[in-house]
Write a protein that holds these residues in place. Sequence first.
Motif, PDB file in Angstrom:
ATOM      1  N   PHE A 123       0.836  -1.208   0.000  1.00 20.12           N
ATOM      2  CA  PHE A 123       0.000   0.000   0.000  1.00 20.12           C
ATOM      3  C   PHE A 123       0.868   1.254   0.000  1.00 20.12           C
ATOM      4  O   PHE A 123       0.632   2.193  -0.769  1.00 20.12           O
ATOM      5  N   SER A 124       1.893   1.264   0.841  1.00 22.32           N
ATOM      6  CA  SER A 124       2.753   2.450   0.925  1.00 22.32           C
ATOM      7  C   SER A 124       3.501   2.685  -0.386  1.00 22.32           C
ATOM      8  O   SER A 124       3.731   3.824  -0.784  1.00 22.32           O
ATOM      9  N   ILE A 125       3.861   1.611  -1.066  1.00 26.15           N
ATOM     10  CA  ILE A 125       4.561   1.738  -2.349  1.00 26.15           C
ATOM     11  C   ILE A 125       3.623   2.342  -3.403  1.00 26.15           C
ATOM     12  O   ILE A 125       3.991   3.272  -4.126  1.00 26.15           O
ATOM     13  N   TYR A 126       2.394   1.823  -3.472  1.00 26.68           N
ATOM     14  CA  TYR A 126       1.438   2.338  -4.468  1.00 26.68           C
ATOM     15  C   TYR A 126       1.045   3.776  -4.144  1.00 26.68           C
ATOM     16  O   TYR A 126       0.934   4.617  -5.032  1.00 26.68           O
ATOM     17  N   TYR A 159      15.250  11.840  -7.054  1.00 33.94           N
ATOM     18  CA  TYR A 159      15.290  10.674  -6.158  1.00 33.94           C
ATOM     19  C   TYR A 159      14.611   9.487  -6.827  1.00 33.94           C
ATOM     20  O   TYR A 159      15.149   8.376  -6.872  1.00 33.94           O
ATOM     21  N   ARG A 160      13.433   9.724  -7.396  1.00 37.07           N
ATOM     22  CA  ARG A 160      12.732   8.626  -8.049  1.00 37.07           C
ATOM     23  C   ARG A 160      13.491   8.127  -9.266  1.00 37.07           C
ATOM     24  O   ARG A 160      13.615   6.921  -9.507  1.00 37.07           O
ATOM     25  N   ALA A 161      13.983   9.063 -10.053  1.00 34.75           N
ATOM     26  CA  ALA A 161      14.691   8.681 -11.279  1.00 34.75           C
ATOM     27  C   ALA A 161      15.927   7.854 -10.944  1.00 34.75           C
ATOM     28  O   ALA A 161      16.233   6.867 -11.615  1.00 34.75           O
ATOM     29  N   LEU A 162      16.645   8.212  -9.873  1.00 33.44           N
ATOM     30  CA  LEU A 162      17.877   7.496  -9.517  1.00 33.44           C
ATOM     31  C   LEU A 162      17.609   6.074  -9.022  1.00 33.44           C
ATOM     32  O   LEU A 162      18.489   5.213  -9.102  1.00 33.44           O
ATOM     33  N   TYR A 163      16.406   5.820  -8.543  1.00 30.89           N
ATOM     34  CA  TYR A 163      16.109   4.456  -8.112  1.00 30.89           C
ATOM     35  C   TYR A 163      16.047   3.488  -9.297  1.00 30.89           C
ATOM     36  O   TYR A 163      16.231   2.291  -9.126  1.00 30.89           O
ATOM     37  N   ILE A 164      15.802   4.005 -10.490  1.00 30.90           N
ATOM     38  CA  ILE A 164      15.718   3.109 -11.661  1.00 30.90           C
ATOM     39  C   ILE A 164      17.092   2.504 -12.003  1.00 30.90           C
ATOM     40  O   ILE A 164      17.211   1.272 -12.080  1.00 30.90           O
ATOM     41  N   PRO A 165      18.143   3.323 -12.180  1.00 30.57           N
ATOM     42  CA  PRO A 165      19.460   2.686 -12.374  1.00 30.57           C
ATOM     43  C   PRO A 165      19.882   1.836 -11.172  1.00 30.57           C
ATOM     44  O   PRO A 165      20.572   0.824 -11.331  1.00 30.57           O
ATOM     45  N   ASN A 166      19.425   2.191  -9.975  1.00 29.93           N
ATOM     46  CA  ASN A 166      19.704   1.365  -8.794  1.00 29.93           C
ATOM     47  C   ASN A 166      19.140  -0.048  -8.974  1.00 29.93           C
ATOM     48  O   ASN A 166      19.813  -1.036  -8.685  1.00 29.93           O
ATOM     49  N   TRP A 167      17.916  -0.137  -9.493  1.00 27.65           N
ATOM     50  CA  TRP A 167      17.316  -1.474  -9.677  1.00 27.65           C
ATOM     51  C   TRP A 167      18.030  -2.242 -10.775  1.00 27.65           C
ATOM     52  O   TRP A 167      18.191  -3.460 -10.672  1.00 27.65           O
ATOM     53  N   LEU A 168      18.418  -1.529 -11.830  1.00 31.83           N
ATOM     54  CA  LEU A 168      19.171  -2.198 -12.886  1.00 31.83           C
ATOM     55  C   LEU A 168      20.484  -2.733 -12.333  1.00 31.83           C
ATOM     56  O   LEU A 168      20.856  -3.878 -12.576  1.00 31.83           O
ATOM     57  N   TYR A 169      21.149  -1.908 -11.546  1.00 28.87           N
ATOM     58  CA  TYR A 169      22.413  -2.301 -10.937  1.00 28.87           C
ATOM     59  C   TYR A 169      22.224  -3.527 -10.055  1.00 28.87           C
ATOM     60  O   TYR A 169      22.990  -4.489 -10.119  1.00 28.87           O
ATOM     61  N   ARG A 170      21.169  -3.508  -9.251  1.00 31.76           N
ATOM     62  CA  ARG A 170      20.921  -4.626  -8.337  1.00 31.76           C
ATOM     63  C   ARG A 170      20.555  -5.900  -9.098  1.00 31.76           C
ATOM     64  O   ARG A 170      20.901  -7.002  -8.677  1.00 31.76           O
ATOM     65  N   ALA A 184       5.802   0.279  -9.675  1.00 28.89           N
ATOM     66  CA  ALA A 184       5.274   1.506  -9.062  1.00 28.89           C
ATOM     67  C   ALA A 184       6.273   2.652  -9.227  1.00 28.89           C
ATOM     68  O   ALA A 184       5.888   3.798  -9.466  1.00 28.89           O
ATOM     69  N   GLY A 185       7.540   2.336  -9.114  1.00 32.06           N
ATOM     70  CA  GLY A 185       8.581   3.363  -9.226  1.00 32.06           C
ATOM     71  C   GLY A 185       8.672   3.946 -10.623  1.00 32.06           C
ATOM     72  O   GLY A 185       8.902   5.145 -10.790  1.00 32.06           O
ATOM     73  N   ILE A 186       8.491   3.091 -11.633  1.00 33.77           N
ATOM     74  CA  ILE A 186       8.545   3.586 -13.009  1.00 33.77           C
ATOM     75  C   ILE A 186       7.342   4.488 -13.290  1.00 33.77           C
ATOM     76  O   ILE A 186       7.479   5.562 -13.882  1.00 33.77           O
ATOM     77  N   VAL A 187       6.171   4.073 -12.797  1.00 36.20           N
ATOM     78  CA  VAL A 187       4.981   4.914 -12.952  1.00 36.20           C
ATOM     79  C   VAL A 187       5.211   6.266 -12.262  1.00 36.20           C
ATOM     80  O   VAL A 187       4.972   7.334 -12.829  1.00 36.20           O
ATOM     81  N   GLN A 188       5.725   6.189 -11.039  1.00 38.65           N
ATOM     82  CA  GLN A 188       5.958   7.406 -10.263  1.00 38.65           C
ATOM     83  C   GLN A 188       6.921   8.353 -10.979  1.00 38.65           C
ATOM     84  O   GLN A 188       6.696   9.562 -11.041  1.00 38.65           O
ATOM     85  N   THR A 189       7.992   7.795 -11.507  1.00 40.57           N
ATOM     86  CA  THR A 189       8.965   8.630 -12.211  1.00 40.57           C
ATOM     87  C   THR A 189       8.337   9.242 -13.459  1.00 40.57           C
ATOM     88  O   THR A 189       8.583  10.397 -13.787  1.00 40.57           O
ATOM     89  N   GLY A 190       7.482   8.456 -14.124  1.00 40.87           N
ATOM     90  CA  GLY A 190       6.820   8.936 -15.330  1.00 40.87           C
ATOM     91  C   GLY A 190       5.972  10.174 -15.072  1.00 40.87           C
ATOM     92  O   GLY A 190       5.840  11.037 -15.948  1.00 40.87           O
ATOM     93  N   LEU A 191       5.421  10.264 -13.862  1.00 37.33           N
ATOM     94  CA  LEU A 191       4.577  11.418 -13.544  1.00 37.33           C
ATOM     95  C   LEU A 191       5.362  12.732 -13.575  1.00 37.33           C
ATOM     96  O   LEU A 191       4.788  13.805 -13.702  1.00 37.33           O
TER      97      LEU A 191
END
Lengths: 213, 10
Positions: A123-126, A159-170, A184-191
């Motif tokens: 819920f908190s993520i969405y 902050y949101r945008a940087l989490y995307i390369p973080n996930w790729l890295y992980r 959820a993060g990609i949607v959020q960044t898209g906004l």
Amino acid sequence: MNIFRLFGDLSHLASILILIHKIQTSRSCRGISFKTQALYVAVFVTRYLDLLYAEHVSIYNTFMKLFFIGSSCYILYLMKVRFRPTQDPSIDTFRLEYLLGPSVVLALIFNYTFSFTEVLWAFSIYLEALAILPQLFMLQRTGEAEAITTHYLAALGAYRALYIPNWLYRYFSEGTVDPIAVVAGIVQTGLYVDFFYIYFTKVLRGQKFELPA
Amino acid sequence: ESKPSPHDEL
């Protein structure tokens, strides 16, 4: 921890400090959506109360969680008590049930384990993904923003945008994927895409943040 | 694909 995540978290931290600085120096919360800020409190409380029951992750993790809960509550205090007269609910009109409803439904359907704590986490993520909408809607309505407010939003978006390369890295280094957080993060960044376009083409060139009529 | 537990990201 990798550099994208570290800088993402620091950018998140910076965004909150920028917002507090804006409110305190201008002695006003003009242009800031109370609804968005209230949603962030809900996001942080529902996600980070795992401090009370989950396994300890790290001192860094604990410190950040306490900071995000504390600072977001402090911002609500600034808006609702200290600088209350400067907050204008009449332009902060996005309906919260449009965000809370879908977040609850999504969390009940898409979670890792159908348990109270995991549904709360999902819920908190969405909700985080959608929480910026009242703020962007307000920006849309007023059609302009103070530079400092746009810096706040830019730091939050970064902050949101940087989490995307973080996930790729992980994914490549650890083989881990957290599909709920990623989608959820990609949607959020898209906004933030529209906002960033104007931020880069106008604000960073010294012009006022104004939406095209 | 593994489930992240505990959730170690902020």
